[in-house]
Design an enzyme around this catalytic site. Sequence first.
Site, PDB file in Angstrom:
ATOM      1  N   ASP A 209     -13.979  -3.993   9.937  1.00 16.79           N
ATOM      2  CA  ASP A 209     -14.830  -3.081  10.679  1.00 16.79           C
ATOM      3  C   ASP A 209     -15.826  -2.387   9.747  1.00 16.79           C
ATOM      4  O   ASP A 209     -15.488  -2.022   8.615  1.00 16.79           O
ATOM      5  CB  ASP A 209     -13.963  -2.028  11.374  1.00 16.79           C
ATOM      6  CG  ASP A 209     -14.768  -1.056  12.191  1.00 16.79           C
ATOM      7  OD1 ASP A 209     -15.300  -1.460  13.241  1.00 16.79           O
ATOM      8  OD2 ASP A 209     -14.874   0.113  11.773  1.00 16.79           O
ATOM      9  N   GLU A 251      -4.735 -16.451  -1.645  1.00 18.97           N
ATOM     10  CA  GLU A 251      -3.298 -16.628  -1.899  1.00 18.97           C
ATOM     11  C   GLU A 251      -2.575 -17.099  -0.645  1.00 18.97           C
ATOM     12  O   GLU A 251      -1.608 -17.865  -0.717  1.00 18.97           O
ATOM     13  CB  GLU A 251      -2.664 -15.310  -2.351  1.00 18.97           C
ATOM     14  CG  GLU A 251      -3.039 -14.818  -3.727  1.00 18.97           C
ATOM     15  CD  GLU A 251      -2.364 -13.487  -4.023  1.00 18.97           C
ATOM     16  OE1 GLU A 251      -1.241 -13.272  -3.509  1.00 18.97           O
ATOM     17  OE2 GLU A 251      -2.964 -12.658  -4.727  1.00 18.97           O
TER      18      GLU A 251
END
Length: 536
Positions: A209, A251
């Site tokens: 956001d 990851e």
Amino acid sequence: MAAPIPSRTTDWWRDAVIYQVYPRSFADGDGDGTGDLAGVRARLPHLAELGVDAVWFTPWYASPMVDGGYDVADYRAIDPAFGTLDEAEKLIAEAAELGLRVIVDIVPNHVSDQHAWFREALAAGPGSPARERFHFRPGRGEHGELPPNEWPSQFSGCTWTRVPDGEWYLHLFTPEQPDLNWSHPDVRREHEDVLRFWFERGVAGVRIDSAALLTKDPGLRDFTEGVDPHPYIDLDEIHDVYRSWRAIADEYGGVFVGEVWLPDAERFARYLRPDELHTAFNFNFLACPWEPERLRRAIDDTLAEHAPVHAPATWVLCNHDVTRTVTRYGRADTAFEFATKTFGTPTDLELGTRRARAAALLTLALPGSVYLYQGEELGLPEVDVPRDRIQDPMHFRSGGTDPGRDGCRVPLPWKADAPSYGFGTPPGTDSWLPQPGDWARYAVDRQSTDPDSMLTLYRTALALRRSEPGFGDGPFTWLPAPDGVLAFTRHSGLTCVVNHSDGPVELPAHSTLLLTSGPLDPAGTLPPDTAAWLRA
């Protein structure tokens, strides 16, 4: 942890269709008038049948709900109105079983004034380490009675609030949403931990956001219109944050989509470099009016912005902040701007619906990914929420002149003849926003059996988008076309034609008519405000 999902492509996000769920208004599982995770879980088959690839949830975290959940009190807890963390984990797993990935919303610019950090800062007083996580400053003027600067709010009103001990704190949105200080290591570490928390629970991605607002000018210099650099939008230091985030996403095989409102194409593209965000929302296209020249320019500009960094474009017609498509496209001014929203703007819903159907085919045929806001597949109009039921802070901070965003957030209709149209709220209990009395015609069950409904159009279009090789990421070429007509080809011979003119037009040569947004004329021509998908 959710099991991995087979993908149509290695980088599934490059051409995915992602459905936006606003949890308060999707489905009410416990009958209290507010949508919740139990309601979403029960309706996941609707999304699977619709044919989307992923689901993005606006904030479901613990929150006082001053700004619809974008005032987060705890990122590791689900708000009790929505359910529990255990339910969220079950939802992620159940979605995966249906082939749906989950994207969560992170709000890094600010937190709720009920967040533990801000409560600690207020109690600790001026000069304390706890206040360094935010932007506390003494005021200007003889007695500190003036705010530290004159920065404009992202809503209306002042961006500073004074606390009893005399200091002021910064909030680019409401006073209940204090801005975080992104030069503080605690803020960096906390958000990195929050990302790992949700990736470890199986989410596929994160929507960010207000992604360009995080870092602020350390001297808090005043804002002057037209003077660069801006003191709090798109500062260069923000890219260090997203490079560290990208390492975490990599990851887990996760992806990011940023809410980035920037007019400068080159600076916008910086957020999409290979070591930063994967995608960003395309607000230029979303706000564009239903005019062929403007749409063509928006498409060209979007593709040009993304090309240097090899990032896929995103396409969206509506979201939880924007006037519903069928209403906007039925108005004299079909563009969208927050500054021009007013009460009582007339609209022609029949015209707007016809254009929204054509726009759906246009959007789904463009290269890249598509975001679909809940209820757009039903052709829902904007609702004139009674003034005494409006909850959006944009309305109140404007002094009541802005109708706010609640009109596109009204609870969905699922069953034509059920209480609350099957939203789940029983008779005698009000849903958090009132539903109009004529929404039976938009209900999912009624549209599911109507071959001409908006829902059937979306289901058919999404099925073709999955099965036909010409869609998704890949080449794009404009075709010669009459004035007022947009026509382009994709790979494998796919062609999309959209008629914006005042009269019917001939379709290009083709072997197969795959789909039209409305019936062709008896002569086989394409009527105004209608789109067609063809195979050469």
